[in-house]
Design a protein around this motif. Structure first.
Motif, short mmCIF file in Angstrom:
data_model
loop_
_atom_site.label_atom_id
_atom_site.label_comp_id
_atom_site.label_asym_id
_atom_site.label_seq_id
_atom_site.Cartn_x
_atom_site.Cartn_y
_atom_site.Cartn_z
N TYR A 1 0.85 -1.19 0.00
CA TYR A 1 0.00 0.00 0.00
C TYR A 1 0.88 1.24 0.00
O TYR A 1 1.85 1.32 0.77
CB TYR A 1 -0.93 -0.02 1.21
CG TYR A 1 -1.77 -1.27 1.25
CD1 TYR A 1 -1.30 -2.43 1.85
CD2 TYR A 1 -3.02 -1.31 0.64
CE1 TYR A 1 -2.05 -3.60 1.86
CE2 TYR A 1 -3.78 -2.47 0.65
CZ TYR A 1 -3.29 -3.61 1.25
OH TYR A 1 -4.03 -4.76 1.25
N ASN A 2 0.56 2.20 -0.85
CA ASN A 2 1.44 3.38 -0.93
C ASN A 2 0.76 4.69 -0.56
O ASN A 2 1.41 5.74 -0.56
CB ASN A 2 2.03 3.50 -2.35
CG ASN A 2 0.96 3.67 -3.42
OD1 ASN A 2 -0.20 3.38 -3.21
ND2 ASN A 2 1.37 4.15 -4.58
N TYR A 3 -0.52 4.65 -0.24
CA TYR A 3 -1.18 5.83 0.27
C TYR A 3 -1.86 5.48 1.59
O TYR A 3 -2.55 4.46 1.69
CB TYR A 3 -2.22 6.38 -0.71
CG TYR A 3 -1.60 7.06 -1.91
CD1 TYR A 3 -1.57 6.43 -3.15
CD2 TYR A 3 -1.05 8.33 -1.79
CE1 TYR A 3 -0.99 7.06 -4.25
CE2 TYR A 3 -0.47 8.97 -2.89
CZ TYR A 3 -0.44 8.32 -4.10
OH TYR A 3 0.12 8.94 -5.19
N TRP A 4 -1.65 6.36 2.58
CA TRP A 4 -2.15 6.12 3.93
C TRP A 4 -2.84 7.36 4.47
O TRP A 4 -2.45 8.48 4.16
CB TRP A 4 -1.00 5.77 4.86
CG TRP A 4 -0.31 4.48 4.50
CD1 TRP A 4 0.65 4.30 3.55
CD2 TRP A 4 -0.56 3.21 5.08
NE1 TRP A 4 1.02 2.98 3.50
CE2 TRP A 4 0.29 2.29 4.43
CE3 TRP A 4 -1.42 2.74 6.08
CZ2 TRP A 4 0.31 0.93 4.76
CZ3 TRP A 4 -1.39 1.40 6.40
CH2 TRP A 4 -0.54 0.51 5.74
N GLY A 5 -3.84 7.12 5.31
CA GLY A 5 -4.46 8.22 6.02
C GLY A 5 -3.66 8.57 7.26
O GLY A 5 -2.64 7.95 7.57
N GLN A 6 -4.16 9.55 8.00
CA GLN A 6 -3.45 10.02 9.20
C GLN A 6 -3.79 9.19 10.43
O GLN A 6 -3.12 9.30 11.46
CB GLN A 6 -3.78 11.49 9.47
CG GLN A 6 -5.09 11.75 10.21
CD GLN A 6 -6.33 11.45 9.40
OE1 GLN A 6 -6.28 11.28 8.17
NE2 GLN A 6 -7.48 11.40 10.06
N GLY A 7 -4.84 8.38 10.33
CA GLY A 7 -5.22 7.50 11.43
C GLY A 7 -6.30 8.09 12.31
O GLY A 7 -6.46 9.30 12.42
N THR A 8 -7.05 7.20 12.95
CA THR A 8 -8.07 7.59 13.91
C THR A 8 -7.96 6.66 15.12
O THR A 8 -7.82 5.45 14.97
CB THR A 8 -9.48 7.55 13.29
OG1 THR A 8 -10.43 8.06 14.23
CG2 THR A 8 -9.90 6.15 12.87
N GLN A 9 -8.01 7.24 16.31
CA GLN A 9 -7.80 6.47 17.54
C GLN A 9 -9.07 5.74 17.95
O GLN A 9 -10.15 6.32 18.01
CB GLN A 9 -7.37 7.41 18.67
CG GLN A 9 -7.22 6.73 20.02
CD GLN A 9 -6.01 5.81 20.08
OE1 GLN A 9 -4.92 6.17 19.67
NE2 GLN A 9 -6.20 4.61 20.63
N VAL A 10 -8.91 4.47 18.25
CA VAL A 10 -9.99 3.66 18.81
C VAL A 10 -9.51 3.15 20.16
O VAL A 10 -8.47 2.51 20.25
CB VAL A 10 -10.35 2.47 17.89
CG1 VAL A 10 -11.33 1.53 18.60
CG2 VAL A 10 -10.95 2.98 16.59
N THR A 11 -10.28 3.46 21.20
CA THR A 11 -9.94 3.03 22.55
C THR A 11 -11.11 2.22 23.11
O THR A 11 -12.24 2.73 23.16
CB THR A 11 -9.64 4.21 23.46
OG1 THR A 11 -8.57 4.98 22.91
CG2 THR A 11 -9.26 3.74 24.86
N VAL A 12 -10.83 1.00 23.50
CA VAL A 12 -11.86 0.12 24.07
C VAL A 12 -11.53 -0.06 25.55
O VAL A 12 -10.54 -0.68 25.91
CB VAL A 12 -11.90 -1.24 23.36
CG1 VAL A 12 -13.05 -2.07 23.91
CG2 VAL A 12 -12.05 -1.05 21.86
N SER A 13 -12.37 0.52 26.38
CA SER A 13 -12.10 0.51 27.82
C SER A 13 -13.39 0.75 28.59
O SER A 13 -14.27 1.49 28.13
CB SER A 13 -11.07 1.59 28.17
OG SER A 13 -10.89 1.66 29.57
N SER A 14 -13.46 0.15 29.78
CA SER A 14 -14.61 0.40 30.63
C SER A 14 -14.32 1.54 31.60
O SER A 14 -15.18 1.91 32.40
CB SER A 14 -14.97 -0.88 31.41
OG SER A 14 -13.84 -1.36 32.12
#
Length: 128
Positions: A115-128
């Motif tokens: 893959y040669n194009y990437w996004g900046q990312g988005t944070q996913v946090t799974v926590s109680s």
């Protein structure tokens, strides 16, 4: 220049759901495989799922199979990742990516090098 912008991340409790979106602009969307990867702190970026063009065949990492669903809307130049039954180990920054070669899905579709194009990312946090 191709731009990929992820959205939809956030904080969710274990067992919950999130839907990530990745909007593409500035280049061709149709004809390219699109993928989601993720990276947890201190770990390497790892493959999550990929979807081809046309038949929209999908492939998943074993760790998310049966819980996550990748899909695409070519009219909107957008790829999605529906995440259900989330676990704490799903916590990571999620990135979408476009394959480097049109009309081609490498056997190494799970490798970042394909893959040669990437996004900046988005944070996913799974926590109680």
């Amino acid at each position: 220049q191709v731009q990929l912008v992820e959205s939809g991340g956030g904080l969710v409790q274990p067992g919950g759901s999130l839907r990530l979106s990745c909007a593409a602009s500035g280049g061709t969307f149709g004809g390219y495989a699109m993928a989601w990867f993720r990276q947890a702190p201190g770990k390497e970026r790892e493959f999550v799922a990929t979807i081809t063009w046309g038949t929209e065949s999908t492939y998943y990492a074993d760790s998310v199979k049966g819980r996550f669903t990748i899909s695409r809307d070519n009219a909107k130049n957008t790829v999605y990742l529906q995440m259900n039954s989330l676990k704490s180990e799903d916590t990571a920054v999620y990135y979408c990516a476009r394959a480097f070669r049109i009309y081609y899905l490498s056997k190494l579709y799970y490798d970042v090098s394909q893959y040669n194009y990437w996004g900046q990312g988005t944070q996913v946090t799974v926590s109680s």
